[in-house]
Design an enzyme around this catalytic site. Structure first.
Site, PDB file in Angstrom:
ATOM      1  N   SER A 176       0.782  -1.392  -0.022  1.00  0.00           N
ATOM      2  CA  SER A 176       0.052  -0.049   0.024  1.00  0.00           C
ATOM      3  C   SER A 176       0.806   1.284  -0.030  1.00  0.00           C
ATOM      4  CB  SER A 176      -0.793   0.059   1.058  1.00  0.00           C
ATOM      5  OG  SER A 176      -0.073   0.170   2.180  1.00  0.00           O
ATOM      6  N   LYS A 232      -6.384   4.470   8.316  1.00  0.00           N
ATOM      7  CA  LYS A 232      -5.208   5.184   7.956  1.00  0.00           C
ATOM      8  C   LYS A 232      -5.631   6.836   7.755  1.00  0.00           C
ATOM      9  CE  LYS A 232      -3.271   1.647   4.958  1.00  0.00           C
ATOM     10  NZ  LYS A 232      -3.086   1.076   3.552  1.00  0.00           N
TER      11      LYS A 232
END
Length: 680
Positions: A510, A553
């Site tokens: 990611s 996140k």
């Protein structure tokens, strides 16, 4: 770049607020695959079949029993199991079957039969009456005939009570037994012993049935963990089911010979076994017995992901049924919708939810207690909110410690200004065996040095702090750079990429978009806006791919922005394909609504780098034109307003820089060996 509106950050439950809801919805009601498998198990004529059911996040016992309850069951006649004295060998008690539901009458008839035989009275009528109630039972008929002859000859019994009704079923009701805390004797039964005057002995009344015999004619549910902890149980179970006979041997007693030659007749068994467990437990069972798959007649999974559109109303009904079943306070409609939002967040989807019965039961239990202490008669949305806050508070010590590091400037992060080759990445930290996760921004830096073949020196990998997927991500970045800038000749620079202040192993892809943007900034010497953070996986063609843990996140970066001061221009860049993953906390949604925090979806690295640097990415000659009109993986045409390069684009700046390095290197190579030595 168009940013997301606050309405796009949460699932829409408008359609669920109206319409009737079905009563009596259970976890099993959602399990179409399991329903199909259990129905086949009920109907099958295969002897002693084993079904393997992968369960996750549910009450295993209740789920399987509900699945069985929902099935159509054929009419069947069950048998009770009797052990009687063997008239020819007192050390080998024999089994007999009688029809379930006839035990009380059978007992009376046997007593009357024995009385008449004992008093030399003709008992033929009694014998016929017994067999009339037990039609077609040849073994019982033979035993009673032998019994009459035995008594007529003056035979005596070893034990005064001739028969032991060992297993007795309710008429027409197949037993469903859930096994727990298993031992050899508890599962398979065993022989008990008595000692008198120094002599140890046993008889048919000291036989203990065990769960496998008690489940005869019905279903036995066994958790896989019970068999993993005691593998010998699995091998004995498999052997007994294959043979259709269950003996009375016990490995713990075989070496001692408690009563030599005492050997009751093995019992024929007719049982359907359901083994339940997680993927890990099932895998462990396969490691114990690599051939175990051959013993499974059926195998299916419990589903946990469901569509909000198709099953949303069933979810709301399930919440209310779950509360009622466990004796909790009732859950009102708003509270049920709040729990649905919670389940959608667990699924990281606005369209789907995770049905985790265990977690939901715990949440509702705590909420019920909290509501009761406040004198409320039902669980409201506010009570659910407070309960979830309490659950978060009990687990978020690591998150608070992370915030303290930022406040004390022990973790160096910037949420303002511009820096060349430095970027804010987004990561997720898991604690408590992944029961609690929180987002933590990561500062990533890139530096460039001339020489090399365009390779990326990944410091995490060299320091053995990177997993295999992370290493793959770095290779993808290298592939993109080579495809973009090094098609004709090798790139004359190399890059160092570092996850700053990272001291534990990292993994995942990611951060591949983040790392690439940092390198592009270093190559172009264009600064990156520190008020933005980003996440995204990448392919070699520059398409941005979805990632996991997105909500945590985003909230992690927002948390750091709050600590350092909300400026109104801070935000995150996310993959466009992750739009449906957003189920954010109300505080973040409100910040987006007020325009103090921003979320930008991107499809390609070009869009991301333009947001970060404010410089148009542009096109590299031959990169896209060579392939014609290229489309991204979503089927969208790549932006290509002009086939020629613009002189002030980011990619053109990088190209000119690389060309200048290449020209210098060529000039150096052309200089003679002596000229280079003397500097001429």
């Amino acid at each position: 770049m168009e940013e997301l509106k606050y309405e796009e950050l949460l699932p829409n439950f408008q359609e669920l607020q109206n319409g009737e809801k079905t009563d009596g919805i259970t976890f099993a009601s959602f399990q179409k695959r399991a329903q199909n498998a259990v129905q086949e198990l009920v109907y099958t004529s295969r002897p002693n079949p084993i079904m393997l059911l992968n369960t996750a996040g549910c009450n295993q016992e209740k789920c399987v029993k509900d699945l069985l309850l929902a099935c159509e069951h054929p009419d069947r006649q069950l048998n009770d199991i009797i052990y009687a004295e063997n008239l020819n060998n007192e050390l080998a008690p024999t089994w007999l079957h009688i029809l379930s539901g006839t035990a009380e009458e059978f007992n009376k008839q046997i007593i009357e039969l024995l009385n008449k035989i004992n008093h030399k009275v003709n008992a033929e009528e009694d014998f016929l009456q017994i067999m009339k109630k037990q039609p077609g039972n040849k073994k019982l008929e033979t035993y009673l005939s032998d019994l009459s002859i035995f008594m007529a000859k003056g035979g005596e019994f070893t034990y005064p009570v001739l028969m032991n009704l060992m297993v007795c079923h309710d008429e027409g009701k197949a037993p469903v037994i859930y096994a727990r805390d298993l031992t050899w004797k508890k599962l398979f039964g065993g022989v008990n012993y008595l000692t008198e005057n120094g002599t140890t002995y046993s008889h048919h009344h000291l036989l203990e049935a065990g769960l496998l015999r008690k489940a005869d004619g019905g279903f036995l549910i066994i958790p896989a963990e019970e068999l993993i902890h005691n593998p010998i149980l699995w091998f004995k179970l498999k052997s007994s089911l294959d043979s259709g006979l269950l003996d009375w041997e016990n490995p713990a007693e075989m070496a001692t010979n408690v009563v030599p030659f005492f050997n009751p007749e093995p019992t024929p068994i007719n049982v359907k076994v359901i083994i339940v467990g997680s993927y890990f437990e099932i895998a462990e069972l396969h490691s114990i017995d690599p051939l175990c798959a051959k013993s499974f007649y059926l195998r299916t999974d419990i589903s946990t992901f469901f569509s909000v559109k198709e099953h949303g109303k069933d979810y709301l009904s399930f919440i209310k049924s779950l509360s009622a079943y466990n004796g909790f306070l009732p859950v009102n409609d708003e509270a049920a919708l709040r729990l649905l939002k919670f389940s959608c967040r667990e699924a990281e989807s606005q369209k789907d939810f995770v049905l985790d019965e265990t977690t939901l039961t715990n949440v509702i239990c705590e909420a019920s207690g909290l509501a009761g202490r406040k004198g409320l008669r039902e669980i409201s949305k506010e009570i659910i909110e407070e309960t979830l806050e309490h659950r978060n508070f009990r687990s978020n010590q690591s998150e608070e410690s992370s915030s303290d590091f930022v406040k004390d400037k022990q973790m160096l992060l910037q949420t303002a200004g511009e820096v060349i080759g430095q970027i804010n990445g987004l990561s997720v930290i898991s604690t408590y065996a992944e029961d609690f996760e929180y987002g933590e921004p990561t500062r990533i830096t890139a530096t460039i040095h001339s020489g090399g073949d365009g390779d990326i020196s990944d410091i995490e990998h060299k320091a053995d702090l990177a997993g295999q997927i992370h290493t793959k991500a770095m290779m993808i970045i290298n592939g993109y750079l080579t495809n973009t800038f090094g098609r004709e000749e090798a790139i004359p620079v190399s890059a160092n990429l570092v996850f700053e202040q990272s001291y534990s192993e990292i993994d995942g892809d990611s951060a591949s978009l983040t790392g690439l943007c940092a390198i592009l900034s270093a190559l172009s010497h264009k600064p990156i806006r520190q008020n933005l953070s980003l996440t995204g996986s990448l392919d070699q063609l520059g398409n941005v791919q979805p990632v996991g843990g997105l909500n945590e996140k985003i909230e992690g970066f927002y948390r750091v922005c709050k600590i350092q001061g909300i400026s109104g221009i801070q935000g995150v860049i996310i993959p466009d394909s992750n739009r449906q993953s957003l189920v954010l906390k109300d505080e973040v949604v409100e910040a987006v609504r007020n325009g103090t925090f921003h979320i930008y979806p991107v499809k390609t690295v070009d869009e991301a780098i333009e947001l970060l640097t404010g410089v148009k990415a542009g096109l590299i000659e031959g990169r896209r034109q060579a392939d014609g009109e290229q489309k991204d993986i979503c089927g969208n045409s790549a932006e290509n307003e002009t086939a020629t390069e613009e002189p002030d684009t980011l990619y053109n700046i990088i190209r000119e820089y690389l060309d200048s390095l290449g020209e210098n290197e060529t000039k150096v190579r052309k200089r003679s060996f002596l000229a280079r030595i003397f500097g001429r």
